[in-house]
Motif scaffolding. Sequence first.
Motif, PDB file in Angstrom:
ATOM      1  N   PRO A  89      43.104  18.759 -12.607  1.00 44.84           N
ATOM      2  CA  PRO A  89      43.992  19.544 -13.322  1.00 44.84           C
ATOM      3  C   PRO A  89      44.895  20.411 -12.314  1.00 44.84           C
ATOM      4  O   PRO A  89      46.020  20.349 -12.449  1.00 44.84           O
ATOM      5  CB  PRO A  89      43.366  20.543 -14.357  1.00 44.84           C
ATOM      6  CG  PRO A  89      42.362  19.641 -14.556  1.00 44.84           C
ATOM      7  CD  PRO A  89      41.661  19.091 -13.115  1.00 44.84           C
ATOM      8  N   ARG A  90      44.127  21.320 -11.698  1.00 45.30           N
ATOM      9  CA  ARG A  90      45.129  21.789 -10.550  1.00 45.30           C
ATOM     10  C   ARG A  90      45.851  21.305  -9.532  1.00 45.30           C
ATOM     11  O   ARG A  90      47.002  21.570  -9.280  1.00 45.30           O
ATOM     12  CB  ARG A  90      44.249  22.983  -9.826  1.00 45.30           C
ATOM     13  CG  ARG A  90      44.922  24.003  -9.220  1.00 45.30           C
ATOM     14  CD  ARG A  90      43.714  24.916  -8.467  1.00 45.30           C
ATOM     15  NE  ARG A  90      44.601  25.989  -7.565  1.00 45.30           N
ATOM     16  CZ  ARG A  90      43.769  26.633  -6.660  1.00 45.30           C
ATOM     17  NH1 ARG A  90      42.511  26.502  -6.557  1.00 45.30           N
ATOM     18  NH2 ARG A  90      44.515  27.721  -5.842  1.00 45.30           N
ATOM     19  N   LEU A  91      45.292  20.094  -9.066  1.00 41.09           N
ATOM     20  CA  LEU A  91      45.926  19.240  -8.132  1.00 41.09           C
ATOM     21  C   LEU A  91      47.141  18.490  -8.844  1.00 41.09           C
ATOM     22  O   LEU A  91      48.166  18.533  -8.452  1.00 41.09           O
ATOM     23  CB  LEU A  91      45.086  18.329  -7.655  1.00 41.09           C
ATOM     24  CG  LEU A  91      43.882  18.869  -6.480  1.00 41.09           C
ATOM     25  CD1 LEU A  91      42.876  17.682  -6.370  1.00 41.09           C
ATOM     26  CD2 LEU A  91      44.336  19.097  -5.187  1.00 41.09           C
ATOM     27  N   ARG A  92      47.011  18.349 -10.242  1.00 39.21           N
ATOM     28  CA  ARG A  92      48.150  17.648 -10.782  1.00 39.21           C
ATOM     29  C   ARG A  92      49.444  18.454 -10.981  1.00 39.21           C
ATOM     30  O   ARG A  92      50.558  18.146 -10.758  1.00 39.21           O
ATOM     31  CB  ARG A  92      47.573  17.042 -12.240  1.00 39.21           C
ATOM     32  CG  ARG A  92      46.695  15.690 -12.333  1.00 39.21           C
ATOM     33  CD  ARG A  92      46.494  15.526 -13.925  1.00 39.21           C
ATOM     34  NE  ARG A  92      45.645  14.573 -14.105  1.00 39.21           N
ATOM     35  CZ  ARG A  92      45.627  13.119 -13.947  1.00 39.21           C
ATOM     36  NH1 ARG A  92      47.034  12.653 -13.786  1.00 39.21           N
ATOM     37  NH2 ARG A  92      44.805  12.371 -14.085  1.00 39.21           N
ATOM     38  N   ARG A  93      48.861  19.712 -11.246  1.00 38.31           N
ATOM     39  CA  ARG A  93      50.235  20.694 -11.322  1.00 38.31           C
ATOM     40  C   ARG A  93      50.828  20.791 -10.024  1.00 38.31           C
ATOM     41  O   ARG A  93      52.057  20.998  -9.953  1.00 38.31           O
ATOM     42  CB  ARG A  93      49.661  21.992 -11.736  1.00 38.31           C
ATOM     43  CG  ARG A  93      48.992  21.965 -13.047  1.00 38.31           C
ATOM     44  CD  ARG A  93      48.589  23.530 -13.811  1.00 38.31           C
ATOM     45  NE  ARG A  93      47.688  24.214 -13.176  1.00 38.31           N
ATOM     46  CZ  ARG A  93      46.399  24.182 -13.507  1.00 38.31           C
ATOM     47  NH1 ARG A  93      46.191  23.371 -14.420  1.00 38.31           N
ATOM     48  NH2 ARG A  93      45.543  24.613 -12.624  1.00 38.31           N
ATOM     49  N   LEU A  94      49.890  20.805  -8.919  1.00 37.37           N
ATOM     50  CA  LEU A  94      50.705  20.990  -7.626  1.00 37.37           C
ATOM     51  C   LEU A  94      51.683  19.824  -7.392  1.00 37.37           C
ATOM     52  O   LEU A  94      52.631  20.098  -6.629  1.00 37.37           O
ATOM     53  CB  LEU A  94      49.621  21.198  -6.620  1.00 37.37           C
ATOM     54  CG  LEU A  94      49.929  21.454  -5.044  1.00 37.37           C
ATOM     55  CD1 LEU A  94      51.236  22.561  -4.993  1.00 37.37           C
ATOM     56  CD2 LEU A  94      49.007  21.864  -4.135  1.00 37.37           C
ATOM     57  N   LEU A 123      55.466  19.451  -5.711  1.00 38.41           N
ATOM     58  CA  LEU A 123      55.598  18.538  -4.370  1.00 38.41           C
ATOM     59  C   LEU A 123      56.232  17.229  -4.520  1.00 38.41           C
ATOM     60  O   LEU A 123      57.232  16.995  -3.529  1.00 38.41           O
ATOM     61  CB  LEU A 123      54.138  18.097  -3.732  1.00 38.41           C
ATOM     62  CG  LEU A 123      53.403  19.469  -3.259  1.00 38.41           C
ATOM     63  CD1 LEU A 123      51.997  19.020  -2.858  1.00 38.41           C
ATOM     64  CD2 LEU A 123      53.837  20.209  -2.325  1.00 38.41           C
ATOM     65  N   ARG A 124      56.186  16.574  -5.384  1.00 34.78           N
ATOM     66  CA  ARG A 124      56.738  15.093  -5.614  1.00 34.78           C
ATOM     67  C   ARG A 124      58.351  15.339  -5.769  1.00 34.78           C
ATOM     68  O   ARG A 124      59.103  14.449  -5.541  1.00 34.78           O
ATOM     69  CB  ARG A 124      56.330  14.484  -6.797  1.00 34.78           C
ATOM     70  CG  ARG A 124      56.439  14.995  -8.192  1.00 34.78           C
ATOM     71  CD  ARG A 124      55.782  14.339  -9.414  1.00 34.78           C
ATOM     72  NE  ARG A 124      56.319  13.008  -9.502  1.00 34.78           N
ATOM     73  CZ  ARG A 124      57.198  12.616 -10.227  1.00 34.78           C
ATOM     74  NH1 ARG A 124      57.890  13.558 -11.025  1.00 34.78           N
ATOM     75  NH2 ARG A 124      57.757  11.480 -10.564  1.00 34.78           N
ATOM     76  N   THR A 150      61.142  21.678   5.302  1.00 39.61           N
ATOM     77  CA  THR A 150      60.310  20.647   6.089  1.00 39.61           C
ATOM     78  C   THR A 150      58.795  21.171   6.180  1.00 39.61           C
ATOM     79  O   THR A 150      58.064  20.084   6.099  1.00 39.61           O
ATOM     80  CB  THR A 150      60.784  20.602   7.826  1.00 39.61           C
ATOM     81  OG1 THR A 150      62.182  20.522   7.667  1.00 39.61           O
ATOM     82  CG2 THR A 150      60.084  19.604   8.589  1.00 39.61           C
ATOM     83  N   TRP A 151      58.394  22.284   6.257  1.00 44.89           N
ATOM     84  CA  TRP A 151      57.060  22.621   6.170  1.00 44.89           C
ATOM     85  C   TRP A 151      56.525  22.351   4.795  1.00 44.89           C
ATOM     86  O   TRP A 151      55.335  21.795   4.766  1.00 44.89           O
ATOM     87  CB  TRP A 151      56.988  24.112   6.198  1.00 44.89           C
ATOM     88  CG  TRP A 151      55.667  24.665   6.283  1.00 44.89           C
ATOM     89  CD1 TRP A 151      54.792  25.327   5.633  1.00 44.89           C
ATOM     90  CD2 TRP A 151      54.717  24.490   7.439  1.00 44.89           C
ATOM     91  NE1 TRP A 151      53.574  25.821   6.019  1.00 44.89           N
ATOM     92  CE2 TRP A 151      53.422  24.857   7.275  1.00 44.89           C
ATOM     93  CE3 TRP A 151      54.868  23.997   8.508  1.00 44.89           C
ATOM     94  CZ2 TRP A 151      52.359  25.037   8.176  1.00 44.89           C
ATOM     95  CZ3 TRP A 151      53.484  23.860   9.378  1.00 44.89           C
ATOM     96  CH2 TRP A 151      52.598  24.444   9.386  1.00 44.89           C
ATOM     97  N   ALA A 152      57.132  22.418   3.603  1.00 42.26           N
ATOM     98  CA  ALA A 152      56.725  22.115   2.267  1.00 42.26           C
ATOM     99  C   ALA A 152      56.322  20.697   2.263  1.00 42.26           C
ATOM    100  O   ALA A 152      55.524  20.169   1.676  1.00 42.26           O
ATOM    101  CB  ALA A 152      57.695  22.509   1.429  1.00 42.26           C
ATOM    102  N   ARG A 153      57.462  19.755   2.734  1.00 44.35           N
ATOM    103  CA  ARG A 153      57.229  18.339   2.687  1.00 44.35           C
ATOM    104  C   ARG A 153      56.080  18.030   3.534  1.00 44.35           C
ATOM    105  O   ARG A 153      55.325  17.038   3.292  1.00 44.35           O
ATOM    106  CB  ARG A 153      58.351  17.617   3.108  1.00 44.35           C
ATOM    107  CG  ARG A 153      59.698  17.729   2.439  1.00 44.35           C
ATOM    108  CD  ARG A 153      60.544  16.710   2.771  1.00 44.35           C
ATOM    109  NE  ARG A 153      61.128  16.423   3.923  1.00 44.35           N
ATOM    110  CZ  ARG A 153      61.914  17.435   4.626  1.00 44.35           C
ATOM    111  NH1 ARG A 153      62.625  18.383   3.978  1.00 44.35           N
ATOM    112  NH2 ARG A 153      62.191  17.180   5.972  1.00 44.35           N
ATOM    113  N   GLY A 154      55.841  18.552   4.656  1.00 44.57           N
ATOM    114  CA  GLY A 154      54.685  18.332   5.454  1.00 44.57           C
ATOM    115  C   GLY A 154      53.362  18.439   4.734  1.00 44.57           C
ATOM    116  O   GLY A 154      52.303  17.727   4.792  1.00 44.57           O
TER     117      GLY A 154
END
Length: 300
Positions: free
Chosen positions: A176-181, A185-186, A257-261
């Motif tokens: 659930p936490r990963l889905r929210r993240l 990110l997507r 760029t850091w966030a996309r990495g």
Amino acid sequence: MRMHDDQLTVTPETVGALIAEQFPQWRHLPVTELRSQGTVNAIFRIGDGLTARLPLQPGDVASIRRWLRSEAAAGRELASATRFPTPEPVAVGEPGAGYPMPWSVQTWVPGVIATDDDPGDSVAFARDLARFILDVRSIDTGGRTFTGGGRGGALRPHDDWVQTCFDRSEQLLDVPRLRRLWERLRELPRGDTPDVMNHGDLIPGNVLVSGGRLAGVLDVGGLGPADPALDLVGAWHLLEAGPREVLRAELGCDDATWARGKAWAFQQAIGAGWYYVASNPAMSRMGCRTLARILADKSR
């Protein structure tokens, strides 16, 4: 344990026979199978200075041969650009001795893989990794652009795969936490940032360490143009928080760029965690550790 349902069986005896048939100048050299976290090739050391890489899965012979020649070209291009040792192409072998696929021979690069000699707390290693990434980025794309396959273009096309991984990871991860993240990110925009050259797979099994420093980088066939954030996966696969910030500073990464990495590291790790949990536990542990680092990160 076999990683693929159609995995080929490759033994030192098979490799020795292939060498005797096709490269008799090396037939007197010992052949030793190497423990590897790789999922694509079986790896064997030939004497002290060479390695043989044999695809683990069957495929179209002509396509595999073209890939191996492309990999060799990438190896030559990278070796001429970086200060750190990388495998250099020596030969491409043909099917034979009961083995049905083309295969390759490269130079041996000494060092210990980062899974076995963890450099995560080493600031010196973080600086070395930044220099390697900068070396790769210095290679002229020559007008080449991202081809649209795999990691390195847009994030949203990977959504179906990531959702499949969530479904398979319920017993392994905090889904659930990963889905929210991932929902955040997507949506990260690429903007008009031009492609640069990337190694493309800076995971611990491809990184060699000696004395807490970067000793070399393996698996160079993925060298190519992509999102400048792609090689930042190494920040999450390889480094703890302090050295990770050192790498960011050395590279001069902007926030986007850091966030996309981070997003590319997430996409890679979420698949490795469940897929290799039985067949390649080290890869699975890498995926889970990377996701834990991402979840613990407070930077933006």
